[in-house]
Design a protein around this motif. Structure first.
Motif, PDB file in Angstrom:
ATOM      1  N   TYR A 163       0.825  -1.210   0.000  1.00  0.00           N
ATOM      2  CA  TYR A 163       0.000   0.000   0.000  1.00  0.00           C
ATOM      3  C   TYR A 163       0.860   1.261   0.000  1.00  0.00           C
ATOM      4  O   TYR A 163       2.020   1.244   0.417  1.00  0.00           O
ATOM      5  CB  TYR A 163      -0.919   0.017   1.227  1.00  0.00           C
ATOM      6  CG  TYR A 163      -1.972  -1.062   1.191  1.00  0.00           C
ATOM      7  CD1 TYR A 163      -3.104  -0.931   0.399  1.00  0.00           C
ATOM      8  CD2 TYR A 163      -1.815  -2.226   1.936  1.00  0.00           C
ATOM      9  CE1 TYR A 163      -4.068  -1.933   0.350  1.00  0.00           C
ATOM     10  CE2 TYR A 163      -2.779  -3.229   1.900  1.00  0.00           C
ATOM     11  CZ  TYR A 163      -3.903  -3.071   1.106  1.00  0.00           C
ATOM     12  OH  TYR A 163      -4.847  -4.069   1.058  1.00  0.00           O
ATOM     13  N   ARG A 180      -0.514   6.789   2.295  1.00  0.00           N
ATOM     14  CA  ARG A 180      -1.616   7.725   2.547  1.00  0.00           C
ATOM     15  C   ARG A 180      -2.275   7.439   3.888  1.00  0.00           C
ATOM     16  O   ARG A 180      -2.430   6.292   4.290  1.00  0.00           O
ATOM     17  CB  ARG A 180      -2.671   7.633   1.437  1.00  0.00           C
ATOM     18  CG  ARG A 180      -2.250   8.244   0.113  1.00  0.00           C
ATOM     19  CD  ARG A 180      -3.366   8.123  -0.906  1.00  0.00           C
ATOM     20  NE  ARG A 180      -4.550   8.853  -0.466  1.00  0.00           N
ATOM     21  CZ  ARG A 180      -5.768   8.697  -1.009  1.00  0.00           C
ATOM     22  NH1 ARG A 180      -5.948   7.800  -1.963  1.00  0.00           N
ATOM     23  NH2 ARG A 180      -6.776   9.408  -0.573  1.00  0.00           N
ATOM     24  N   LYS A 219      -5.085   6.721   5.617  1.00  0.00           N
ATOM     25  CA  LYS A 219      -6.460   6.246   5.492  1.00  0.00           C
ATOM     26  C   LYS A 219      -6.504   4.769   5.858  1.00  0.00           C
ATOM     27  O   LYS A 219      -5.471   4.117   5.976  1.00  0.00           O
ATOM     28  CB  LYS A 219      -6.989   6.456   4.072  1.00  0.00           C
ATOM     29  CG  LYS A 219      -6.205   5.739   2.987  1.00  0.00           C
ATOM     30  CD  LYS A 219      -6.956   5.740   1.658  1.00  0.00           C
ATOM     31  CE  LYS A 219      -8.130   4.786   1.692  1.00  0.00           C
ATOM     32  NZ  LYS A 219      -8.800   4.636   0.400  1.00  0.00           N
ATOM     33  N   MET A 259      -6.762   1.244   4.831  1.00  0.00           N
ATOM     34  CA  MET A 259      -6.473   0.571   3.568  1.00  0.00           C
ATOM     35  C   MET A 259      -7.206  -0.763   3.478  1.00  0.00           C
ATOM     36  O   MET A 259      -6.962  -1.684   4.252  1.00  0.00           O
ATOM     37  CB  MET A 259      -4.965   0.334   3.429  1.00  0.00           C
ATOM     38  CG  MET A 259      -4.159   1.598   3.247  1.00  0.00           C
ATOM     39  SD  MET A 259      -4.501   2.388   1.654  1.00  0.00           S
ATOM     40  CE  MET A 259      -3.374   3.797   1.750  1.00  0.00           C
ATOM     41  N   ARG A 260      -8.108  -0.832   2.500  1.00  0.00           N
ATOM     42  CA  ARG A 260      -8.760  -2.090   2.167  1.00  0.00           C
ATOM     43  C   ARG A 260      -8.070  -2.687   0.945  1.00  0.00           C
ATOM     44  O   ARG A 260      -7.272  -2.021   0.281  1.00  0.00           O
ATOM     45  CB  ARG A 260     -10.254  -1.875   1.926  1.00  0.00           C
ATOM     46  CG  ARG A 260     -11.010  -1.526   3.208  1.00  0.00           C
ATOM     47  CD  ARG A 260     -12.505  -1.421   2.980  1.00  0.00           C
ATOM     48  NE  ARG A 260     -13.086  -2.666   2.491  1.00  0.00           N
ATOM     49  CZ  ARG A 260     -13.487  -3.663   3.269  1.00  0.00           C
ATOM     50  NH1 ARG A 260     -13.361  -3.575   4.587  1.00  0.00           N
ATOM     51  NH2 ARG A 260     -14.011  -4.759   2.754  1.00  0.00           N
ATOM     52  N   GLU A 268      -8.804  -3.299  -2.061  1.00  0.00           N
ATOM     53  CA  GLU A 268      -8.921  -2.659  -3.377  1.00  0.00           C
ATOM     54  C   GLU A 268      -8.091  -1.377  -3.503  1.00  0.00           C
ATOM     55  O   GLU A 268      -8.008  -0.792  -4.588  1.00  0.00           O
ATOM     56  CB  GLU A 268     -10.390  -2.352  -3.683  1.00  0.00           C
ATOM     57  CG  GLU A 268     -11.072  -1.395  -2.729  1.00  0.00           C
ATOM     58  CD  GLU A 268     -11.744  -2.079  -1.556  1.00  0.00           C
ATOM     59  OE1 GLU A 268     -12.615  -1.443  -0.925  1.00  0.00           O
ATOM     60  OE2 GLU A 268     -11.400  -3.254  -1.266  1.00  0.00           O
ATOM     61  N   ASP A 269      -7.450  -0.944  -2.411  1.00  0.00           N
ATOM     62  CA  ASP A 269      -6.682   0.296  -2.443  1.00  0.00           C
ATOM     63  C   ASP A 269      -5.267   0.121  -2.978  1.00  0.00           C
ATOM     64  O   ASP A 269      -4.507   1.093  -3.028  1.00  0.00           O
ATOM     65  CB  ASP A 269      -6.630   0.915  -1.039  1.00  0.00           C
ATOM     66  CG  ASP A 269      -7.979   1.451  -0.593  1.00  0.00           C
ATOM     67  OD1 ASP A 269      -8.646   2.102  -1.411  1.00  0.00           O
ATOM     68  OD2 ASP A 269      -8.371   1.187   0.562  1.00  0.00           O
ATOM     69  N   ALA A 270      -4.910  -1.077  -3.362  1.00  0.00           N
ATOM     70  CA  ALA A 270      -3.589  -1.306  -3.962  1.00  0.00           C
ATOM     71  C   ALA A 270      -3.693  -2.365  -5.044  1.00  0.00           C
ATOM     72  O   ALA A 270      -4.206  -3.460  -4.812  1.00  0.00           O
ATOM     73  CB  ALA A 270      -2.575  -1.748  -2.914  1.00  0.00           C
ATOM     74  N   LEU A 279      -3.106   0.777 -10.284  1.00  0.00           N
ATOM     75  CA  LEU A 279      -3.116   2.007  -9.487  1.00  0.00           C
ATOM     76  C   LEU A 279      -1.711   2.543  -9.241  1.00  0.00           C
ATOM     77  O   LEU A 279      -1.494   3.758  -9.194  1.00  0.00           O
ATOM     78  CB  LEU A 279      -3.771   1.737  -8.129  1.00  0.00           C
ATOM     79  CG  LEU A 279      -5.284   1.753  -8.013  1.00  0.00           C
ATOM     80  CD1 LEU A 279      -5.694   1.312  -6.603  1.00  0.00           C
ATOM     81  CD2 LEU A 279      -5.843   3.136  -8.308  1.00  0.00           C
ATOM     82  N   LYS A 288      -0.977   5.079   7.147  1.00  0.00           N
ATOM     83  CA  LYS A 288      -2.123   4.218   6.845  1.00  0.00           C
ATOM     84  C   LYS A 288      -2.480   3.303   8.007  1.00  0.00           C
ATOM     85  O   LYS A 288      -1.631   2.976   8.833  1.00  0.00           O
ATOM     86  CB  LYS A 288      -1.814   3.359   5.623  1.00  0.00           C
ATOM     87  CG  LYS A 288      -0.588   2.473   5.770  1.00  0.00           C
ATOM     88  CD  LYS A 288      -0.303   1.704   4.500  1.00  0.00           C
ATOM     89  CE  LYS A 288       1.001   0.910   4.597  1.00  0.00           C
ATOM     90  NZ  LYS A 288       2.182   1.757   4.490  1.00  0.00           N
TER      91      LYS A 288
END
Length: 277
Positions: A119, A122, A124, A126-127, A129-131, A135, A254
């Motif tokens: 990841y 950031r 936030k 992190m789930r 789908e965030d990496a 992306l 994160k």
């Protein structure tokens, strides 16, 4: 009964092998050196010497076929820290070989032990789908290491077999205690979550994935946590050590959201990172 091959029988791979054997799976493991292979045998494991990268995938494919392996689990580390000029493509190449050999040998499933370092930093939750590789390419929020991990994960996702990618947070146990790392840190933040995972739960999540998860990516991280400054101070105090925390800062970071693994049915042994101490 499932036949399992664990590539990389080290700090995580050996207890995983013991647990899977206790659960009546047939387990084979590999080690990279003669000495470590011998140590695995002395621990009662069926061990084979295997050094990555492979000259060709044939030797591994033959091992998988002869042992009638159903599930291949990779507990290999990227090794980026061992070089001042890391070969960022090497990890993905190793996973490409593992996947090709697994397919050639007739295995049905590949499980990759990855890292939440995939990841970005950031601030936030992190789930999963965030990496992903799409992306990360050209995105300066992702580090070279993140992109290298995601490149390797993509090899597994694209392998044409059943797969599970498990992104583990920082791994600890009673021997690899967090207090050991406190003096090595340049700073600790009171505004950054301590994302940690006990080895017991790392083993548990992998065993759960063998039996219950198909074609998915999951985070593995202790569900509840505190900030890093509080965590490392508590780690030092739990061992009654005369150590002072490094500089305390307010840099955000994160938090790893492991709710998906819980929703799929895994029950964490440790519910809070302070319980790990």
């Amino acid at each position: 009964m499932t036949a399992v091959l664990i590539i990389g029988a080290g700090w995580l791979g050996r207890p995983l092998a013991k647990q899977l054997s206790a659960s009546h799976h047939t387990v084979h493991v590999t080690n990279s050196s003669h000495e470590s292979t011998k140590q695995s045998v002395e621990l009662g494991l069926t061990a084979h010497q295997l050094q990555l990268p492979l000259p060709s995938t044939q030797s591994l494919a033959s091992l998988i076929k002869q042992s009638q392996i159903d599930v291949v689990i990779g507990c290999i580390t990227p090794g980026f820290r061992r070089s001042t000029t890391p070969d960022w493509d090497s990890y993905a190449k190793n996973w490409q070989q593992i996947c090709e050999a697994a397919k050639q040998g007739g295995a049905s499933k590949v499980i990759m032990i990855s890292s939440t370092a995939a990841y970005s930093s950031r601030s936030k939750a992190m789930r999963e789908e965030d990496a992903n590789l799409e992306l990360a390419v050209g995105n300066n929020e992702f580090s070279d290491k993140s992109r290298a991990l995601l490149q390797a994960e993509q090899r597994v996702i694209d392998c044409g077999m059943d797969y599970v990618v498990i992104r583990c947070s920082g791994l600890v146990d009673e021997i690899r205690h967090p207090s050991r790392f406190a003096t090595r840190l340049r700073s600790v933040s009171r505004n950054a979550p301590a994302n940690m995972l006990h080895r017991v739960d790392a083993v548990g999540v992998v065993e759960f994935a063998v039996n219950h998860i198909k074609q998915d990516i999951i985070n593995a991280s202790t569900p509840n946590t505190c900030d890093k400054a509080q965590f490392y101070q508590a780690a030092i105090e739990s061992r009654d050590l005369d150590i002072t925390l490094p500089e305390i800062v307010d840099t955000p970071d994160k938090r790893i959201d492991s709710s998906k693994s819980v929703e799929l049915g895994y029950q964490y042994h440790y519910q809070h990172t302070l319980d790990l101490l």
